[in-house]
Write a protein that holds these residues in place. Structure first.
Motif, PDB file in Angstrom:
ATOM      1  N   GLY A   1       1.862  10.098  15.645  1.00  0.00           N
ATOM      2  CA  GLY A   1       2.034  10.539  17.017  1.00  0.00           C
ATOM      3  C   GLY A   1       3.450  11.005  17.292  1.00  0.00           C
ATOM      4  O   GLY A   1       4.290  11.113  16.393  1.00  0.00           O
TER       5      GLY A   1
ATOM      6  N   PHE B   1       0.855  -1.184   0.000  1.00  0.00           N
ATOM      7  CA  PHE B   1       0.000   0.000   0.000  1.00  0.00           C
ATOM      8  C   PHE B   1       0.888   1.230   0.000  1.00  0.00           C
ATOM      9  O   PHE B   1       2.109   1.129   0.083  1.00  0.00           O
ATOM     10  CB  PHE B   1      -0.969  -0.023   1.196  1.00  0.00           C
ATOM     11  CG  PHE B   1      -0.298  -0.113   2.546  1.00  0.00           C
ATOM     12  CD1 PHE B   1       0.105  -1.331   3.061  1.00  0.00           C
ATOM     13  CD2 PHE B   1      -0.059   1.031   3.301  1.00  0.00           C
ATOM     14  CE1 PHE B   1       0.735  -1.418   4.302  1.00  0.00           C
ATOM     15  CE2 PHE B   1       0.559   0.957   4.542  1.00  0.00           C
ATOM     16  CZ  PHE B   1       0.951  -0.267   5.041  1.00  0.00           C
TER      17      PHE B   1
ATOM     18  N   HIS C   1      -0.382   8.745   6.162  1.00  0.00           N
ATOM     19  CA  HIS C   1      -1.752   8.555   5.665  1.00  0.00           C
ATOM     20  C   HIS C   1      -1.757   7.446   4.630  1.00  0.00           C
ATOM     21  O   HIS C   1      -0.832   7.339   3.829  1.00  0.00           O
ATOM     22  CB  HIS C   1      -2.251   9.854   5.033  1.00  0.00           C
ATOM     23  CG  HIS C   1      -2.028  11.059   5.893  1.00  0.00           C
ATOM     24  ND1 HIS C   1      -1.044  11.974   5.651  1.00  0.00           N
ATOM     25  CD2 HIS C   1      -2.635  11.435   7.039  1.00  0.00           C
ATOM     26  CE1 HIS C   1      -1.075  12.902   6.596  1.00  0.00           C
ATOM     27  NE2 HIS C   1      -2.020  12.592   7.454  1.00  0.00           N
TER      28      HIS C   1
ATOM     29  N   TYR D   1       6.016   5.349  20.246  1.00  0.00           N
ATOM     30  CA  TYR D   1       5.312   6.566  20.648  1.00  0.00           C
ATOM     31  C   TYR D   1       5.542   6.914  22.114  1.00  0.00           C
ATOM     32  O   TYR D   1       5.599   6.038  22.969  1.00  0.00           O
ATOM     33  CB  TYR D   1       3.815   6.440  20.373  1.00  0.00           C
ATOM     34  CG  TYR D   1       3.525   6.378  18.890  1.00  0.00           C
ATOM     35  CD1 TYR D   1       3.860   7.441  18.062  1.00  0.00           C
ATOM     36  CD2 TYR D   1       2.954   5.248  18.318  1.00  0.00           C
ATOM     37  CE1 TYR D   1       3.632   7.384  16.695  1.00  0.00           C
ATOM     38  CE2 TYR D   1       2.717   5.181  16.950  1.00  0.00           C
ATOM     39  CZ  TYR D   1       3.054   6.252  16.145  1.00  0.00           C
ATOM     40  OH  TYR D   1       2.837   6.199  14.803  1.00  0.00           O
TER      41      TYR D   1
ATOM     42  N   ALA E   1      -8.787   3.184   9.603  1.00  0.00           N
ATOM     43  CA  ALA E   1      -8.057   4.445   9.754  1.00  0.00           C
ATOM     44  C   ALA E   1      -7.450   4.879   8.415  1.00  0.00           C
ATOM     45  O   ALA E   1      -6.837   4.091   7.709  1.00  0.00           O
ATOM     46  CB  ALA E   1      -6.958   4.271  10.790  1.00  0.00           C
TER      47      ALA E   1
ATOM     48  N   ILE F   1       3.158  11.724  11.159  1.00  0.00           N
ATOM     49  CA  ILE F   1       1.943  10.981  10.795  1.00  0.00           C
ATOM     50  C   ILE F   1       2.090  10.396   9.397  1.00  0.00           C
ATOM     51  O   ILE F   1       2.839  10.944   8.579  1.00  0.00           O
ATOM     52  CB  ILE F   1       0.689  11.905  10.857  1.00  0.00           C
ATOM     53  CG1 ILE F   1      -0.598  11.071  10.819  1.00  0.00           C
ATOM     54  CG2 ILE F   1       0.686  12.955   9.750  1.00  0.00           C
ATOM     55  CD1 ILE F   1      -1.828  11.798  11.330  1.00  0.00           C
TER      56      ILE F   1
ATOM     57  N   GLU G   1       7.148  14.085   8.917  1.00  0.00           N
ATOM     58  CA  GLU G   1       7.804  14.050  10.223  1.00  0.00           C
ATOM     59  C   GLU G   1       8.328  15.451  10.542  1.00  0.00           C
ATOM     60  O   GLU G   1       9.011  16.068   9.727  1.00  0.00           O
ATOM     61  CB  GLU G   1       8.992  13.062  10.235  1.00  0.00           C
ATOM     62  CG  GLU G   1       8.722  11.672   9.677  1.00  0.00           C
ATOM     63  CD  GLU G   1       7.867  10.765  10.568  1.00  0.00           C
ATOM     64  OE1 GLU G   1       7.501  11.189  11.687  1.00  0.00           O
ATOM     65  OE2 GLU G   1       7.559   9.641  10.123  1.00  0.00           O
TER      66      GLU G   1
END
Ligand code: HAM
Length: 421
Positions: free
Chosen positions: A287, A112, A308, A267, A282, A306, A118
């Motif tokens: 984070g 994917f 996407h 995290y 999602a 993050i 960042e």
């Protein structure tokens, strides 16, 4: 892993362009990292869930390597090595393919694409807020009508665990289970660590706390963890981040979830996931991770980021049936009426392309009528028919394939005419 046929490939590239645009708008510079990296690096803090799903193999040099299951480790490696002396804050962007041996289902693939941002070098809440705001910009920019943020803070759970003297690996195991909503199993792991009754009660109450009334939930969280100093500071940090978002006058649909955990182990602060209402998966997650860069040998460097899922944003758009607002360029096919005119057809095609027109040249030497029929079927806008007679006059026949109208046009006016129609 899938093939993307032209229509889907087009949509993927459209979203990728939007992600790159958001990177520019927020000052993130693009870096390109390798698809294959050392297994040790990629697995260091990936967490058991991601680690067990990595494509791992030995290369011909006998090294243990893997296909990247995310970008963050690679970016942290860059910051710990070649970029170590770069002025902070550093804003870095990546986009590309990611590999996880996930169980295939809707929106869950083994190959994917992610767009990944960042922000490195700041401990401050405005850095976390920026990650939320840029995500909102991307989701809106891609055309999603609405999206919702689920936000929590790893420091709340870890603050309690630390004060209770729970070892790191048990903390991670419990949080992995919480990430998968397996609360009973998570509490079994926690009980086995010998946590005090007070600690258990606090956690049990905490995981029930969630809601859109951000201030109210934060207040309840603070009350719930009042005996755990670090956990209180974590809630205050979350409040500051959300206060800054609100002061930016951007309205985000936020649900604060006190028991929210994420599978990745690095995290240390705020954590976030973003959803669209109709899809229960999602579209993005990220984070704060303040200790990963030093783990890779760099200076202690705070960071927040993050990623996407581009495939999932695409799914969200398809779900909404949002028509893509892409400016389609006019398309042209050039058809020479005899083989002796092929050279002229190629010359005219180059001329049109220089003028920015999208051109295909008839490449099968079919009869003009057949070539036009095919162009019509494919939805091409215009045909430029190259004939001896017109060429002698420095002209061609321009046929509007939709209106079925044809006229002679001087070659020097061809680009202009096509653009104006
Ligand atoms: P992640 O939550 O593992 O975070 O992945 C981010 C996003 O990638 C997910 O929200 C989802 O949209 C997409 N995604 C994950 N797995 C799949 C899959 N099997 N098929 C399709 N899409 C998928 C990370 O990767 C972190 N590195 C994010 C980050 C950056 N944290 C800090 N900086």
């Amino acid at each position: 892993m899938r093939d993307f046929l032209p229509e889907e490939a087009h949509l993927m590239k459209f979203i990728e362009d939007k992600a790159r645009r958001v990177a520019q708008l927020y000052g993130y510079k693009e870096v390109i990292t390798p698809v294959v990296e050392s297994y040790e690096l990629l697995s260091a803090k990936a967490g058991e869930e991601v680690r067990s799903r990595m494509f791992v193999f030995k290369d011909l040099g006998g090294r243990d390597v893997a296909l990247r299951p995310e970008f963050t480790a690679s970016v942290a490696r860059l910051v710990a090595t070649v970029l170590r002396n770069e002025a902070k804050p550093l804003r870095l962007f990546c986009v590309g393919s990611i590999y996880r041996y996930d169980e295939p289902q809707r929106g869950r693939y083994r190959e994917f694409w992610q767009s990944n941002y960042e922000l490195i070098g700041s401990t401050k809440p405005e850095a976390d807020a920026e990650i939320l705001l840029l995500t909102d910009s991307l989701m809106k920019g891609a055309g999603l009508l609405s999206c919702a943020f689920k936000i929590g803070h790893v420091g709340v759970l870890r603050g309690i665990f630390d004060q209770e003297g729970i070892k790191d690996d048990a903390q991670s195991r419990a949080m992995q289970l919480m990430d998968k909503k397996q609360y009973d199993d998570a509490f079994r792991v926690i009980r086995e660590t010998g946590m005090t009754a007070r600690g258990l009660q606090t956690l049990e109450r905490l995981v029930q706390l969630r809601g859109k009334d951000v201030k109210g939930v934060a207040k309840e969280m603070k009350d719930c963890v009042r005996d755990y100093g670090k956990a209180v500071s974590a809630v205050e940090n979350l409040e500051e981040i959300l206060e800054l978002v609100s002061r930016s006058r951007t309205t985000l649909d936020v649900t604060v979830e006190a028991g929210f955990a994420r599978g990745l182990e690095y995290y240390t602060g705020m954590i976030v996931e973003v959803y669209v209402p109709d899809l229960n998966i999602a579209l993005g997650g990220g984070g704060r991770y303040d200790r990963l860069i030093e783990l890779f040998g760099g200076e202690p460097t705070p960071a927040v980021g993050i990623a996407h899922g581009i495939d999932r944003i695409m799914l969200g758009l398809q779900e909404q049936k949002t028509a893509l607002k892409v400016e389609e360029e006019k398309s042209v096919v050039i058809v020479p009426i005899s083989p002796s005119l092929i050279g002229d057809a190629l010359r005219l095609a180059q001329l049109l392309r220089t003028g920015g027109v999208h051109v295909e040249v008839e490449a099968m030497r079919r009869k003009t009528s057949k070539a036009l029929e095919d162009a019509n079927r494919k939805g091409v806008d215009f045909a430029v028919i190259v004939g001896e007679k017109e060429l002698k006059e420095d002209a061609v026949a321009l046929r509007d394939l939709r209106k079925r109208e044809q006229k002679a046009v001087k070659i020097e006016k061809l680009v202009e005419t096509i653009r104006q129609v």
